[in-house]
Enzyme design. Sequence first.
Site, PDB file in Angstrom:
ATOM      1  N   HIS A   1       3.660  -2.251   3.001  1.00 18.96           N
ATOM      2  CA  HIS A   1       3.788  -0.969   3.061  1.00 18.96           C
ATOM      3  C   HIS A   1       4.893  -0.316   2.176  1.00 18.96           C
ATOM      4  O   HIS A   1       6.059  -0.723   2.845  1.00 18.96           O
ATOM      5  CB  HIS A   1       3.244  -0.134   3.959  1.00 18.96           C
TER       6      HIS A   1
ATOM      7  N   ASP B   1       0.692  -1.034  -0.103  1.00 17.43           N
ATOM      8  CA  ASP B   1       0.034  -0.047  -0.173  1.00 17.43           C
ATOM      9  C   ASP B   1       0.977   1.197  -0.013  1.00 17.43           C
ATOM     10  O   ASP B   1       1.722   1.268   0.826  1.00 17.43           O
ATOM     11  CB  ASP B   1      -0.949  -0.020   1.105  1.00 17.43           C
TER      12      ASP B   1
END
Length: 256
Positions: free
Chosen positions: A207, A62
């Site tokens: 992430h 992400d």
Amino acid sequence: MKLLILTKRSLLALAICLMAGVAAVGVTVSSATQAVQTAATPKVNPIYRVESSKKQVAISFDAAWGNEETAQLLDILDTCGVKATFFLVGDWVDKFPDDVVTIAQKGHDIGNHSNTHPHMPQLAAEEATAEITSCNDKIKALTGKSPTLFRPPYGDYDNMVVDSVKKLGMYCVQWDVDSLDWKDPSPEQMTKTVLDKVQDGSIVLMHNGAKNTPAALPGIIKGIQDKGFEIVLIKDLIPEGEYYTDVQGEFHLAEN
């Protein structure tokens, strides 16, 4: 014979009691009605993992805020010969357009992570749709392709969000293996967390801005492969056809 004498004070008290009783009944009826409505509307889950007879796993990142680790992560994925799925926020796309292009050129898939990273269930359906389409438009303008996957910010969703994604012809995707890299565990801890939980059809969450993710990524990739799994893109993990998700969010093809 006893006479009941009603004073102004006693009349006021009686009125208050009657009003409280009516309000309590109203609350009970309202709560009961809401409970019936909730029970009548089954929860719709996004895709957390995919039912699969193949030993395949997908890795995802992400990207919502920073960009410090993106280039290093892309280099590691290149070295390991692995492709991943990057879920990008529209605001991130605005700030780092060159990186968006690079991610796509290197053969990774780009998913939609909303335009401004809001809590989607707090929006009206029209606003939720606008969040998704705005981000799609930005990504398509840079890469020539519109995303087919959407991941709700904060993992926060409700039926409206999932339905809005489906109406756009996209898949709403979560994860079943959280690396917890956002908590800044050590690379060793992160690797163990992933390898202890990964299974056929798993989707791993990481992430691009977590400081220890680059150090952990090579070990995570090797550990997954040593377990006999092939690492694929999420879109390649999901077979085509009518489908449903069960109560745990596992993707299943619908029976003909």
